[in-house]
Design an enzyme around this catalytic site. Structure first.
Site, PDB file in Angstrom:
ATOM      1  N   HIS A  84      60.958  61.490  20.301  1.00 49.47           N
ATOM      2  CA  HIS A  84      61.399  60.557  20.909  1.00 49.47           C
ATOM      3  C   HIS A  84      62.395  59.273  21.597  1.00 49.47           C
ATOM      4  O   HIS A  84      62.324  58.623  21.856  1.00 49.47           O
ATOM      5  CB  HIS A  84      60.317  60.300  20.457  1.00 49.47           C
ATOM      6  CG  HIS A  84      60.419  58.995  18.789  1.00 49.47           C
ATOM      7  ND1 HIS A  84      60.338  59.997  17.408  1.00 49.47           N
ATOM      8  CD2 HIS A  84      61.223  58.492  18.861  1.00 49.47           C
ATOM      9  CE1 HIS A  84      60.574  58.567  17.086  1.00 49.47           C
ATOM     10  NE2 HIS A  84      61.114  57.813  17.312  1.00 49.47           N
ATOM     11  N   ASP A 220      59.691  66.251  15.368  1.00 46.56           N
ATOM     12  CA  ASP A 220      60.257  65.494  16.484  1.00 46.56           C
ATOM     13  C   ASP A 220      61.758  65.779  16.780  1.00 46.56           C
ATOM     14  O   ASP A 220      62.145  65.098  15.985  1.00 46.56           O
ATOM     15  CB  ASP A 220      59.909  64.461  16.517  1.00 46.56           C
ATOM     16  CG  ASP A 220      60.053  62.868  16.587  1.00 46.56           C
ATOM     17  OD1 ASP A 220      60.939  62.833  17.993  1.00 46.56           O
ATOM     18  OD2 ASP A 220      59.299  61.835  16.176  1.00 46.56           O
ATOM     19  N   SER A 654      64.795  56.014  13.161  1.00 42.25           N
ATOM     20  CA  SER A 654      64.516  57.312  14.066  1.00 42.25           C
ATOM     21  C   SER A 654      65.695  58.397  14.477  1.00 42.25           C
ATOM     22  O   SER A 654      66.503  57.936  15.198  1.00 42.25           O
ATOM     23  CB  SER A 654      64.166  56.846  14.980  1.00 42.25           C
ATOM     24  OG  SER A 654      62.643  56.660  14.906  1.00 42.25           O
TER      25      SER A 654
END
Ligand code: ARG
Length: 720
Positions: A84, A220, A654
Site C-alpha cells: 500500500h 502487503d 507502514s
C-alpha cells in the site's frame, strides 16, 4: 469495577511508559530504555542501533515517498516496503494491457526495473538537539508573538543545516508539544525504481473489509531499488545511474519465531496526540470524526460504483480511493473505541489530578480553566470546517477549481502584473492536465451534488456562503429536493471551462477575472473557500494557537509532576524505535487471538472472483502442491502469512522493518488492530497490536509466486 480498573491502567500507561508503549528517539534512548530493551531480548549494543560515526541499523531505514517507511535489504540499494506504500507507483506504472496492479510485476534483471517518477526516499544522516537556540529566543513569550518567532527560527535553522547541492534537507521537529526541538538532517534520493509487487489480490488481500483488523492474511509488500550517480550521490533518473551502495542493510531471517519473542520496529510514525485533553476527545467523537466519516462514505460509494465496473477507472481512482477509505474506516473505529473505553472520562480524571498538583502554581493552575473556553469558542464552527475540507473540496473538480484562486487574486491586483498572470496561467494549464488525467467525471458529478446538498442540510444556515444557495434555488429548484443539486451539478459539469479545451484555451489566451468568476465550478468552490477564509479561518487559528500554548504548558507541567520518568515524545514523522514482543491477545471475553496467521487461513477466506478475497490461480496451485520451499514454518507445518506484536506504531510506520533481537528482518509492519484504533489519543497496553507480514511469506511470493529468484539471491538470508 471493570471501568475503574481500566481507568487506573490507562492512567498508569499514560504517565509511565511500559515495554510495549513508546515511540523512542533512537538518538536519545538513554540507559534506562536501552536496558529495558535488553531485558526484553535485544542482543545488540546501542551503537548498533544508532551511531553517528559507524554504520548502524538506522542507516537501513528510509522515509519512503511522502508518508511511509522502507528498509534497505541488500548491498545494491534494494528496498522492502508495503504494497500500500508502493500502490501509487504500481498503479502509475500500470495500463490495461500491462496491469501490474492486478497481475503483479517482477523485474528478472535490473534492466526491467521501472523508474517511479516523482517517488523519492530519504536517509536520516544525523539528529541534533537545538532546544537551547529556541529557549534563548522564546523565553517568556506567548501567543502569536511566540509562534511567529518560533516559525522564523525553524525556517532559519532548516536553511542553515540544509545543502540543496547535495539534496540535504534539514527539518526541525518540535517535540513534547514544543518543549524540545531537534533538527533532523536527511539526504533525498530521487531515482527510485519498481522491482517487484505481488498481484493486488495478494498485496491487498481482504481489502477494506479486513483493513485495520486481525486476523489478517495480506501480503502487503512491494520491492523498489535506489539508484544514484556513480559516486553514490543522489541524482534524478538517468539511464547511467547505478544501484546505491548503502551504508547498511538488514539481513533477513527465515528462522521463524514464537509467541513472546523480542521484536523491535524502526520507522516514521506520523502523528499521535497522547496528551489530548478531554475536550479534544469530545470534539473528535461528537463532531470531527462523524462528519468526516459521513462525507467520505458518500464519496467512496460514488467512486466504488465506477471502479467496480471499469478496470480503466479502477486504475485511475484506486490510489486516491485507498487513501480516502483507509482513514474513513480509521476514524469510524477511533470514535467507537474512544467511546467504548471511556477515554473522555479517563482524560478528565488525568486532568483533575493535574489540577490538584498545579494548585498554587501561577504557571500551571489556570490551564484547565482556559482550555474549555478555547474549545467553547471554536466548537460552533468545527463541523463547517470539516464539511469544507472533506465535503465541498472532496469533489476533485471543486478542489482543482479552488486552486485557481491565486490566479484570480493576481488578476485583480491593482496594476496586475502581466508576467505574473502569465505564469499563473501556465501553471494552471499544467495542473489542469494532471487533474483531467485523474478525473472520473461520473463519480465526481455525484460527489459535487451530494456534498453541496449535505452542506446545505447539515450546516447552520448563517455559516453558508452568503447568497450561494439562493443562486442554486433560482437556477435549479427547491433546496430540500435532492434533484435540485443533481440538476445544478450537471450544469456545472457541462458549462465549466475546466472540461472544455476550447473554452480553456480561449481563457488562457486572454485571461480575464470576470470570466473566471463566472465559471460555475470556480464560483462554487471560491464562494465556500472565501467565506471560510474571511470568517472562520481566523477563529480556527486563534483556537489552534491557544491549544498549542496550553498544550505546551500542560506537558511541561506533567514532566515536572513526574520527575525522573522516562517519557517519549508524540509521533512527528521522525525516526522512532519501538520495542516489544510477538504477542497473542484477547480482544474480548472468551476469545483469544493467535499471534500468527497461515496459508490455511488465506484459503479459508478465498472467494474466487471476489473484489477483495480473490487469489491468483498460481498461488492456489502452489498451495495445493504445498510448495512452500525453505519458507515453511516447521512448527505449524504451514506458511506463516502475518503475525502480531505489541509494538507501539501508527500511520507512517507502514513498511517499517520488524527486527529480531539479533538485528535481522522478520517482517514488515503494515497495520494496527481494530480494538486499539484509539491509539493516537490513548495507548491501550492490553489491546494494542501491530500487524505485520511475515518476511517468509514475502520471500515465498517473490520466489515461488513471482519466480524472481534473482531478488532472493541479493538478500543476506539467516537460516539458523
Ligand atoms: N491500514 C493500513 C495503514 O494505514 C493501510 C492498509 C491498506 N490496505 C487497505 N485495505 N486499505 O497503514
Amino acid at each position: 469495577m471493570k471501568k475503574s480498573l481500566t481507568t487506573l491502567l490507562v492512567f498508569i500507561t499514560l504517565f509511565t511508559a511500559r515495554a510495549d508503549e513508546g515511540m523512542w528517539l533512537p538518538l536519545l534512548l538513554g540507559k534506562q530504555v536501552y536496558a529495558d530493551m535488553v531485558k526484553h531480548g535485544l542482543k545488540l549494543t546501542s551503537e548498533q542501533l544508532y551511531s553517528v560515526n559507524k554504520s548502524s541499523i538506522k542507516d537501513a531505514i528510509v522515509i519512503f515517498g511522502g508518508g511511509c517507511t522502507g528498509e534497505i535489504v541488500s548491498n545494491e540499494g534494494l528496498i522492502f516496503t508495503n504494497h500500500h506504500c508502493g500502490y501509487a507507483a504500481i498503479t502509475d506504472a500500470s495500463t490495461i494491457e500491462h496491469n501490474y496492479l492486478k497481475d503483479g510485476f517482477w523485474a528478472y534483471d535490473k534492466s526491467q526495473e521501472i523508474p517511479a517518477k516523482g517517488l523519492s526516499v530519504q536517509f536520516l544522516l544525523r539528529i541534533e538537539d537545538v532546544t537551547a537556540k529556541f529557549d534563548s529566543v522564546l523565553n517568556g513569550l506567548s501567543g502569536t508573538e511566540r509562534s511567529q518567532k518560533q516559525a522564523a527560527l525553524i525556517a532559519g535553522i532548516n536553511a542553515q543545516y540544509s545543502d540543496p547541492s547535495k539534496n540535504i534537507e534539514a527539518r526541525v521537529s518540535p517535540l513534547f508539544k514544543n518543549n524540545q526541538f531537534l533538527v533532523f538532517i536527511y539526504q533525498r534520493y530521487t531515482d527510485i525504481r519498481l522491482v517487484g509487487a505481488p498481484p493486488e489480490s495478494v498485496g491487498k488481500f481482504g481489502g477494506d473489509t479486513d483493513n485495520w483488523e486481525w486476523p489478517r492474511h495480506t501480503g502487503d509488500f512491494s520491492v523498489f531499488r535506489i539508484y544514484a550517480s556513480k559516486d553514490g550521490s543522489p541524482s534524478d533518473y538517468t539511464a547511467g545511474n547505478i544501484p546505491l551502495k548503502p551504508k547498511y542493510f538488514l539481513p533477513v531471517s527465515i528462522k521463524g519465531f514464537k509467541d513472546g519473542d523480542f521484536a523491535m520496529i524502526f520507522g516514521y510514525p506520523g502523528s499521535t496526540n497522547r496528551y489530548e485533553t478531554s475536550y479534544g476527545i469530545r470534539l473528535a467523537t461528537d463532531i470531527n470524526n462523524p462528519s468526516l466519516v459521513g462525507l467520505r462514505d458518500i464519496r467512496l460509494k460514488a467512486m466504488f460504483t465506477q471502479m467496480k465496473n471499469d478496470p480503466a477507472v479502477k486504475l485511475q481512482l484506486a490510489s486516491s480511493y485507498a487513501g480516502i477509505a483507509n482513514y474513513w474506516k480509521f476514524y469510524d473505529g477511533e470514535t467507537k473505541q474512544l467511546l467504548k473505553y471511556h477515554i473522555y472520562e479517563q482524560k478528565q480524571q488525568d486532568e483533575q489530578k493535574f489540577m490538584q498538583w498545579a494548585k498554587g502554581s501561577p504557571e500551571f493552575e489556570n490551564i484547565f480553566s482556559e482550555w474549555p473556553k478555547a474549545y467553547d469558542a471554536w466548537r460552533p464552527y468545527a463541523k463547517q470546517r470539516v464539511y469544507l475540507f472533506e465535503g465541498i473540496l472532496g469533489s476533485p473538480l471543486a478542489k482543482f477549481a479552488g486552486t485557481l484562486m491565486k490566479l484570480e487574486n493576481d488578476m485583480l491586483k491593482q496594476g496586475a502584473d502581466a508576467a505574473v498572470v502569465k505564469k499563473d496561467i501556465e501553471a494552471a494549464t499544467e495542473a489542469r492536465k494532471k487533474f483531467l488525467a485523474d478525473e472520473n467525471r461520473v463519480s465526481d458529478q455525484q460527489i459535487l451534488a451530494a456534498t453541496c446538498e449535505m452542506f446545505y442540510n447539515d450546516i447552520d444556515k448563517n455559516q453558508h456562503p452568503i447568497g450561494f444557495y439562493e443562486g442554486i434555488k433560482s437556477s435549479s429548484g427547491d433546496l430540500k429536493d435532492p434533484a435540485t443539486y443533481k440538476k445544478w451539478s450537471t450544469a456545472v459539469f457541462s458549462n465549466t471551462m475546466i472540461f472544455s479545451d476550447a473554452k480553456w484555451e480561449a481563457f488562457a489566451r486572454s485571461p480575464d477575472a470576470v470570466a473566471l468568476q463566472n465559471d460555475p465550478a470556480f464560483a462554487y468552490s471560491s464562494a465556500f473557500i472565501k467565506s471560510y477564509l474571511n470568517k472562520y479561518e481566523p477563529l480556527y487559528q486563534q483556537f489552534v494557537s491557544k491549544n498549542d500554548e496550553l498544550g505546551r504548558l500542560y506537558l511541561k507541567g506533567i514532566m515536572q509532576m513526574y520527575p525522573g520518568k522516562k517519557m517519549y515524545p508524540d509521533a512527528t514523522f521522525t525516526m522512532r524505535t519501538s520495542y516489544g514482543n510477538v504477542k497473542s491477545y484477547s480482544p474480548r471475553d472468551a476469545v483469544k487471538y493467535e499471534y500468527l496467521s497461515t496459508m490455511k487461513g488465506v484459503m479459508e477466506k478465498y472467494i474466487p472472483g471476489d473484489y477483495e478475497f480473490d487469489l491468483p490461480e498460481k498461488l492456489v496451485e502452489l498451495v495445493k502442491k504445498r510448495d512452500f520451499g525453505q519458507y515453511i514454518d516447521k512448527r505449524v507445518n504451514d506458511l506463516v502469512v502475518c503475525f502480531i506484536t505489541n509494538n507501539d506504531i501508527t500511520g507512517g510506520n507502514s513498511g517499517s522493518p520488524v527486527i529480531d533481537g539479533n538485528g535481522n528482518l522478520i517482517g514488515l509492519a503494515f497495520d494496527g488492530n481494530y480494538e486499539a484504533l484509539s491509539h493516537k489519543l490513548a495507548f491501550d497496553k492490553d489491546l494494542n497490536r501491530t500487524i505485520c507480514v511475515d518476511v517468509r511469506y514475502v520471500l515465498w511470493c517473490i520466489d515461488k509466486l513471482g519466480g524472481a529468484a534473482n531478488i532472493i539471491k541479493e538478500l543476506k538470508l539467516v537460516k539458523q
